[in-house]
Scaffold this motif. Structure first.
Motif, PDB file in Angstrom:
ATOM      1  N   LEU A 198       4.254   3.386 -11.564  1.00  0.00           N
ATOM      2  CA  LEU A 198       2.794   3.368 -11.445  1.00  0.00           C
ATOM      3  C   LEU A 198       2.421   3.191  -9.978  1.00  0.00           C
ATOM      4  N   TYR A 199       1.278   3.721  -9.590  1.00  0.00           N
ATOM      5  CA  TYR A 199       0.907   3.711  -8.178  1.00  0.00           C
ATOM      6  C   TYR A 199      -0.212   2.726  -7.895  1.00  0.00           C
ATOM      7  N   ALA A 200      -0.114   2.091  -6.721  1.00  0.00           N
ATOM      8  CA  ALA A 200      -1.144   1.156  -6.260  1.00  0.00           C
ATOM      9  C   ALA A 200      -1.696   1.628  -4.922  1.00  0.00           C
ATOM     10  N   ILE A 201      -3.003   1.834  -4.850  1.00  0.00           N
ATOM     11  CA  ILE A 201      -3.678   2.088  -3.579  1.00  0.00           C
ATOM     12  C   ILE A 201      -3.608   0.788  -2.782  1.00  0.00           C
ATOM     13  N   THR A 202      -3.122   0.858  -1.515  1.00  0.00           N
ATOM     14  CA  THR A 202      -2.654  -0.349  -0.837  1.00  0.00           C
ATOM     15  C   THR A 202      -3.174  -0.485   0.595  1.00  0.00           C
ATOM     16  N   PRO A 203      -4.461  -0.804   0.782  1.00  0.00           N
ATOM     17  CA  PRO A 203      -4.864  -1.226   2.125  1.00  0.00           C
ATOM     18  C   PRO A 203      -4.192  -2.570   2.438  1.00  0.00           C
ATOM     19  N   ARG A 204      -3.510  -2.660   3.554  1.00  0.00           N
ATOM     20  CA  ARG A 204      -2.741  -3.881   3.815  1.00  0.00           C
ATOM     21  C   ARG A 204      -3.630  -5.117   3.724  1.00  0.00           C
ATOM     22  N   PHE A 205      -4.636  -5.178   4.556  1.00  0.00           N
ATOM     23  CA  PHE A 205      -5.742  -6.120   4.409  1.00  0.00           C
ATOM     24  C   PHE A 205      -6.873  -5.621   5.290  1.00  0.00           C
ATOM     25  N   ALA A 206      -8.068  -6.097   5.037  1.00  0.00           N
ATOM     26  CA  ALA A 206      -9.250  -5.526   5.680  1.00  0.00           C
ATOM     27  C   ALA A 206      -9.130  -5.429   7.202  1.00  0.00           C
ATOM     28  N   PRO A 207      -8.571  -6.411   7.908  1.00  0.00           N
ATOM     29  CA  PRO A 207      -8.522  -6.307   9.366  1.00  0.00           C
ATOM     30  C   PRO A 207      -7.714  -5.130   9.901  1.00  0.00           C
ATOM     31  N   THR A 208      -6.787  -4.579   9.113  1.00  0.00           N
ATOM     32  CA  THR A 208      -5.990  -3.462   9.622  1.00  0.00           C
ATOM     33  C   THR A 208      -6.459  -2.115   9.082  1.00  0.00           C
ATOM     34  N   SER A 209      -7.598  -2.085   8.435  1.00  0.00           N
ATOM     35  CA  SER A 209      -8.189  -0.822   8.004  1.00  0.00           C
ATOM     36  C   SER A 209      -9.598  -0.714   8.568  1.00  0.00           C
ATOM     37  N   SER A 210      -9.917   0.429   9.136  1.00  0.00           N
ATOM     38  CA  SER A 210     -11.258   0.669   9.659  1.00  0.00           C
ATOM     39  C   SER A 210     -12.246   0.844   8.512  1.00  0.00           C
ATOM     40  N   PRO A 211     -13.538   0.704   8.782  1.00  0.00           N
ATOM     41  CA  PRO A 211     -14.524   0.995   7.732  1.00  0.00           C
ATOM     42  C   PRO A 211     -14.332   2.379   7.128  1.00  0.00           C
ATOM     43  N   ALA A 212     -13.960   3.359   7.934  1.00  0.00           N
ATOM     44  CA  ALA A 212     -13.746   4.705   7.400  1.00  0.00           C
ATOM     45  C   ALA A 212     -12.584   4.732   6.412  1.00  0.00           C
ATOM     46  N   GLN A 213     -11.507   4.042   6.743  1.00  0.00           N
ATOM     47  CA  GLN A 213     -10.369   4.014   5.823  1.00  0.00           C
ATOM     48  C   GLN A 213     -10.700   3.241   4.549  1.00  0.00           C
ATOM     49  N   MET A 214     -11.409   2.140   4.671  1.00  0.00           N
ATOM     50  CA  MET A 214     -11.821   1.376   3.487  1.00  0.00           C
ATOM     51  C   MET A 214     -12.722   2.232   2.588  1.00  0.00           C
ATOM     52  N   GLN A 215     -13.632   2.979   3.197  1.00  0.00           N
ATOM     53  CA  GLN A 215     -14.525   3.844   2.424  1.00  0.00           C
ATOM     54  C   GLN A 215     -13.728   4.897   1.657  1.00  0.00           C
ATOM     55  N   LEU A 216     -12.769   5.519   2.324  1.00  0.00           N
ATOM     56  CA  LEU A 216     -11.956   6.540   1.666  1.00  0.00           C
ATOM     57  C   LEU A 216     -11.048   5.932   0.595  1.00  0.00           C
ATOM     58  N   ALA A 217     -10.556   4.722   0.825  1.00  0.00           N
ATOM     59  CA  ALA A 217      -9.735   4.051  -0.194  1.00  0.00           C
ATOM     60  C   ALA A 217     -10.556   3.804  -1.455  1.00  0.00           C
ATOM     61  N   GLY A 218     -11.819   3.378  -1.278  1.00  0.00           N
ATOM     62  CA  GLY A 218     -12.686   3.181  -2.430  1.00  0.00           C
ATOM     63  C   GLY A 218     -12.950   4.477  -3.170  1.00  0.00           C
ATOM     64  N   GLU A 219     -13.134   5.554  -2.442  1.00  0.00           N
ATOM     65  CA  GLU A 219     -13.346   6.852  -3.085  1.00  0.00           C
ATOM     66  C   GLU A 219     -12.096   7.288  -3.851  1.00  0.00           C
ATOM     67  N   LEU A 220     -10.928   7.044  -3.279  1.00  0.00           N
ATOM     68  CA  LEU A 220      -9.676   7.373  -3.969  1.00  0.00           C
ATOM     69  C   LEU A 220      -9.524   6.555  -5.245  1.00  0.00           C
ATOM     70  N   ALA A 221      -9.904   5.278  -5.173  1.00  0.00           N
ATOM     71  CA  ALA A 221      -9.820   4.415  -6.359  1.00  0.00           C
ATOM     72  C   ALA A 221     -10.759   4.901  -7.469  1.00  0.00           C
TER      73      ALA A 221
END
Length: 442
Positions: A198-221
């Motif tokens: 099974l796959y987990a979408i995995t932003p390491r933690f908020a400080p190492t992801s830009s707002p753009a990456q967090m936004q795209l991670a949410g869209e992927l989820a």
């Protein structure tokens, strides 16, 4: 000769159908029990004398006298690339990441290195009785492929994902917002629900992801709602301040994830030490879960998890080793630390609750109840054989136990990898010594 898909295992049985903190009837123990497995799934679990006549006459029973069969342990937060840096000295989380973690993770761009570590990591997990884990890989897609290939070879139920990290990290570990999500989607299509993976979408933690990456991670989820999400939150006070400075519009560190659509069922947040009541209410409302990491929190001096407040607000809880910040692959040693962390906060954690958190509690937090975590009919037959006499001290202590709670407490406080006599995944032994069987004679 008839070849059966049915296997049978005789020992004391223990599993849960509910949280013993709230429902004492949720604990199921059969002193002389029988676990029947059909083609990798649980067919029945209960009293030996009642179930033995349901077996075909020529089925051979694997008998473990004096042992306890429990569901396989579920570790909801662990980093396989940190296997080789476990027990590395550092004054805190952020220096530890810079000095040890990031250099170690750089090596995982090499698929051969990644596979060698994945093989050792999974062998160590099952040796310690863990049959399911939520696993962080590195930023490299090759690290994910290596991990899932190794897990598939062992037919384990594993969840893992590529780390997303596009800022505040070494250049050699940095992806981009777009490439990180593109790679993640490719890996989802390749591995999610591939066999037992099974796959987990995995932003390491908020400080190492830009707002753009967090936004795209949410869209992927949102595009893949049956995938998992895993990340870190509120582990360390310096980290909390850093995250808030990077996302000043957020109400709290946890709120950063909420704003980007990363709080939902199948979302697992490691640590959660420095949450407030509004944060905990959001965890409960979204059914996002906490991965308790007591050995890591003590090792890095991060703080003590507040069991009392989490329970009062009905936050889903599970137990995790967090290797390599955590100091042991053993969920028994993790129970030991969890008990002490709870006591320091004024909470008493019964042994039955600790075993629940390490089995059905983990499955419920991951929305996998009925698939793993207990012995209900149709569940995948992942289980441990625990040996209460594994060490001279355990043997001496458990000889005088007069209740299930006392026996489990001794295992939790005195047990470790030596207490796992054997581990089975989907009814097949993956670790430990084969024991003599007995013919099924009625």
């Amino acid at each position: 000769m008839t070849i059966h898909k049915i296997q049978a295992y005789r020992a004391s049985l223990l599993h849960f159908t509910d949280d013993p903190l709230h429902n004492p009837d949720g604990t199921h123990r059969h002193e002389d029990g029988l676990l029947i497995v059909n083609d990798g799934l649980v067919q029945a679990a209960g009293d030996y004398q009642q179930l033995k006549s349901t077996l075909p006459a020529d089925v051979v029973i694997e008998h473990f006298p004096g042992k306890i069969i429990t569901p396989g342990f579920i570790d909801t937060h662990i980093h396989y690339p940190q296997t080789d840096i476990i027990a590395s000295p550092a004054p805190g989380l952020l220096p530890w990441l810079e000095q040890y973690t990031f250099p170690a993770e750089r090596q995982f761009e090499n698929p051969l290195h990644a596979r060698e570590v994945a093989d050792f990591f999974l062998d160590e997990l099952v040796r310690c009785g863990t049959t399911t884990a939520m696993v962080y890989c590195t930023v490299h897609p090759e690290s994910v492929d290596a991990f899932f290939e190794a897990s598939t070879a062992r037919n384990l139920r594993m969840v893992a994902g590529k780390v997303l990290m596009d800022r505040n990290c070494p250049e050699f570990l940095r992806d981009t917002a777009e490439d990180g999500i593109r790679d993640s989607e490719t890996l989802i299509k390749k591995w999610h629900k591939h066999g037992r993976q099974l796959y987990a979408i995995t932003p390491r933690f908020a400080p190492t992801s830009s707002p753009a990456q967090m936004q795209l991670a949410g869209e992927l989820a949102r595009a893949y709602p049956d995938t998992f999400i895993q990340t870190h939150v509120a582990e360390n006070q310096d980290e909390c301040a850093w995250a808030r400075s990077l996302f000043p519009e957020a109400r709290s560190y946890l709120d950063i994830y909420d704003r980007y659509g990363l709080m939902r069922e199948r979302a697992m947040f490691a640590h959660c030490i420095w949450l407030n009541d509004e944060d905990r209410a959001r965890m409960a409302a979204t059914r996002s879960a906490v991965a308790l990491c007591p050995t890591s929190n003590l090792f890095l001096g991060s703080g003590l998890f507040d069991f009392q407040r989490a329970e009062a607000q009905n936050v889903p809880l599970s137990l995790a080793t967090d290797v390599g910040g955590g100091t042991s692959f053993s969920m028994l040693q993790t129970m030991n630390a969890a008990y002490k962390v709870a006591r320091m906060g004024g909470t008493y954690l019964p042994a039955t609750r600790m075993f629940y958190l390490a089995t059905l509690g983990g499955a419920r937090s991951m929305q996998l109840e009925g698939c793993i975590g207990n012995f209900v009919a149709g569940a995948e037959a992942d289980f441990n054989v625990l040996d209460p006499q594994a060490t001279p001290l355990l043997k001496r202590r458990t000889a005088s136990c007069d209740s299930l709670e006392e026996l489990l407490f001794a295992l939790a406080l005195l047990g470790d990898d030596r207490s796992i006599a054997a581990t089975y995944a989907a009814g097949k032994r993956v670790s430990g010594m084969k024991v003599p069987s007995e013919a099924s004679i009625f």
